[in-house]
Design an enzyme around this catalytic site. Structure first.
Site, PDB file in Angstrom:
ATOM      1  N   ASP A 192       7.169   3.547   3.460  1.00  0.00           N
ATOM      2  CA  ASP A 192       7.316   4.871   4.382  1.00  0.00           C
ATOM      3  C   ASP A 192       8.818   4.894   4.855  1.00  0.00           C
ATOM      4  O   ASP A 192       9.704   5.126   4.194  1.00  0.00           O
ATOM      5  CB  ASP A 192       6.491   4.926   5.470  1.00  0.00           C
ATOM      6  CG  ASP A 192       6.304   5.975   6.601  1.00  0.00           C
ATOM      7  OD1 ASP A 192       6.927   7.078   6.308  1.00  0.00           O
ATOM      8  OD2 ASP A 192       5.986   5.760   7.617  1.00  0.00           O
TER       9      ASP A 192
ATOM     10  N   LYS B 297       6.701   7.341   0.225  1.00  0.00           N
ATOM     11  CA  LYS B 297       7.229   8.765   0.773  1.00  0.00           C
ATOM     12  C   LYS B 297       8.733   8.975   0.795  1.00  0.00           C
ATOM     13  O   LYS B 297       9.307   8.573   1.702  1.00  0.00           O
ATOM     14  CB  LYS B 297       6.694   8.716   2.470  1.00  0.00           C
ATOM     15  CG  LYS B 297       5.198   8.760   2.629  1.00  0.00           C
ATOM     16  CD  LYS B 297       4.946   8.686   4.262  1.00  0.00           C
ATOM     17  CE  LYS B 297       3.326   8.723   4.401  1.00  0.00           C
ATOM     18  NZ  LYS B 297       3.112   8.196   6.037  1.00  0.00           N
TER      19      LYS B 297
ATOM     20  N   ARG C 249     -10.429   2.140   5.772  1.00  0.00           N
ATOM     21  CA  ARG C 249      -9.927   1.338   4.736  1.00  0.00           C
ATOM     22  C   ARG C 249     -10.816   1.182   3.567  1.00  0.00           C
ATOM     23  O   ARG C 249     -10.178   1.080   2.303  1.00  0.00           O
ATOM     24  CB  ARG C 249      -9.484  -0.239   5.199  1.00  0.00           C
ATOM     25  CG  ARG C 249      -8.295  -0.357   6.199  1.00  0.00           C
ATOM     26  CD  ARG C 249      -8.111  -1.909   6.166  1.00  0.00           C
ATOM     27  NE  ARG C 249      -7.179  -2.129   7.391  1.00  0.00           N
ATOM     28  CZ  ARG C 249      -5.877  -2.173   7.581  1.00  0.00           C
ATOM     29  NH1 ARG C 249      -5.259  -1.756   6.531  1.00  0.00           N
ATOM     30  NH2 ARG C 249      -5.142  -2.475   8.670  1.00  0.00           N
TER      31      ARG C 249
ATOM     32  N   ASP D 268       0.723  -1.360  -0.017  1.00  0.00           N
ATOM     33  CA  ASP D 268       0.124  -0.096  -0.080  1.00  0.00           C
ATOM     34  C   ASP D 268       1.042   1.220  -0.017  1.00  0.00           C
ATOM     35  O   ASP D 268       0.595   1.965  -0.682  1.00  0.00           O
ATOM     36  CB  ASP D 268      -0.912  -0.001   1.286  1.00  0.00           C
ATOM     37  CG  ASP D 268      -0.427  -0.155   2.386  1.00  0.00           C
ATOM     38  OD1 ASP D 268       0.966  -0.296   2.607  1.00  0.00           O
ATOM     39  OD2 ASP D 268      -1.128  -0.261   3.616  1.00  0.00           O
TER      40      ASP D 268
HETATM   41  P1  5GP Z   1       7.411   1.185   6.460  1.00  0.00           P
HETATM   42  O1  5GP Z   1       7.708  -0.190   7.230  1.00  0.00           O
HETATM   43  O2  5GP Z   1       7.935   1.543   5.272  1.00  0.00           O
HETATM   44  O3  5GP Z   1       7.702   2.526   7.554  1.00  0.00           O
HETATM   45  O4  5GP Z   1       5.895   1.225   6.712  1.00  0.00           O
HETATM   46  C1  5GP Z   1       5.108   0.387   6.080  1.00  0.00           C
HETATM   47  C2  5GP Z   1       3.738   0.405   6.764  1.00  0.00           C
HETATM   48  O5  5GP Z   1       3.307   1.208   7.572  1.00  0.00           O
HETATM   49  C3  5GP Z   1       3.034   0.219   5.181  1.00  0.00           C
HETATM   50  O6  5GP Z   1       2.835  -0.632   4.685  1.00  0.00           O
HETATM   51  C4  5GP Z   1       1.705   0.612   6.178  1.00  0.00           C
HETATM   52  O7  5GP Z   1       0.949  -0.269   6.371  1.00  0.00           O
HETATM   53  C5  5GP Z   1       2.103   1.694   7.333  1.00  0.00           C
HETATM   54  N1  5GP Z   1       1.951   3.190   6.948  1.00  0.00           N
HETATM   55  C6  5GP Z   1       3.163   3.900   6.422  1.00  0.00           C
HETATM   56  N2  5GP Z   1       2.757   5.207   6.479  1.00  0.00           N
HETATM   57  C7  5GP Z   1       1.522   4.937   6.707  1.00  0.00           C
HETATM   58  C8  5GP Z   1       0.407   6.302   6.456  1.00  0.00           C
HETATM   59  O8  5GP Z   1       0.645   7.409   5.978  1.00  0.00           O
HETATM   60  N3  5GP Z   1      -0.781   5.941   6.774  1.00  0.00           N
HETATM   61  C9  5GP Z   1      -1.206   4.453   7.045  1.00  0.00           C
HETATM   62  N4  5GP Z   1      -2.480   4.444   7.342  1.00  0.00           N
HETATM   63  N5  5GP Z   1      -0.417   3.600   7.393  1.00  0.00           N
HETATM   64  C10 5GP Z   1       1.009   3.892   6.820  1.00  0.00           C
HETATM   65 MG    MG Z   2       1.408  -2.107   4.536  1.00  0.00          MG
END
Ligand code: 5GP
Ligand code: MG
Length: 181
Positions: free
Chosen positions: A108, A136, A170, A105
């Site tokens: 980040d 991001k 969602r 999805d």
């Molecule tokens: P990462 O491991 O890249 O920091 O984050 C991955 C997971 O964190 C994504 O797959 C998602 O489920 C959640 N996530 C990251 N940023 C956001 C955001 O802005 N909104 C939401 N709802 N979930 C996020």
């Molecule tokens: Mg995710």
């Protein structure tokens, strides 16, 4: 601006549905062009829960023979990443010698995707690429190339089109960003 309240937070529309669908369309065209002549049956590996809407839109626009499967990871609580990735449902498919496209999805910090890449490379796939609805770049901390982002966004916390705030939101057809109050 259209607003929704989920639990204790307010969100406003940031990316309308039509714009999301157009971005997914453009991404599918790139993937179709890149995989058309690669042979084999590529596997799209969706990351639950957040990627369910994105993968369903994307797969309808893929025009080569492919398979779809899912893994389930969890790292977020509330509006920030915990930094620890938990594997709730692991890989059930044999991916040796196959082309794998991870479908996320949102990328980040990159913790989740790095965790998956590290665990999947051990299974000797022919290739692995990352497709994500949202990227991001401002908070990404890893070195893996995010080859297929449908859209790039700033570091706001967003919900909708599969993404949640503590499991809510969602089902929203547009993408919303949090309103600072
Ligand atoms: P990462 O491991 O890249 O920091 O984050 C991955 C997971 O964190 C994504 O797959 C998602 O489920 C959640 N996530 C990251 N940023 C956001 C955001 O802005 N909104 C939401 N709802 N979930 C996020
Ligand atoms: Mg995710």
């Amino acid at each position: 601006m259209q607003r929704v309240t989920l639990d204790d937070k307010t969100f406003e529309v940031s990316i309308p549905n039509a714009e999301i669908l157009a971005a997914i369309d453009a991404l599918a065209a790139r993937i179709n062009a890149d995989y058309r002549d690669r042979g084999g049956v590529p596997l799209f590996l969706g990351v639950l829960n957040g990627a369910f809407m994105f993968i369903s839109e994307l797969l309808q626009k893929i025009n080569f023979p492919c398979e779809v499967s899912f893994v389930k990871l969890s790292s977020y609580h509330g509006t920030s990443s915990t930094g620890t990735v938990t594997e709730l449902i692991g890989l059930k498919d044999n991916i040796k010698g196959r082309h794998v496209i991870i479908v996320e999805d949102i990328v980040d910090t990159g913790e989740s995707v790095a965790h998956l890449m590290n665990s999947l490379t051990g299974h000797q796939p022919a290739s692995i690429e990352i497709a994500t609805m949202l990227f991001k770049p401002g908070s990404y901390r890893k070195d893996f190339n995010i080859k297929y982002p449908a859209m790039e966004i700033p570091n706001d916390f967003i919900v909708g089109f599969g993404l949640d705030y503590d499991q809510l939101g969602r089902n929203l057809r547009d993408i919303y960003k949090i309103v600072d109050e």
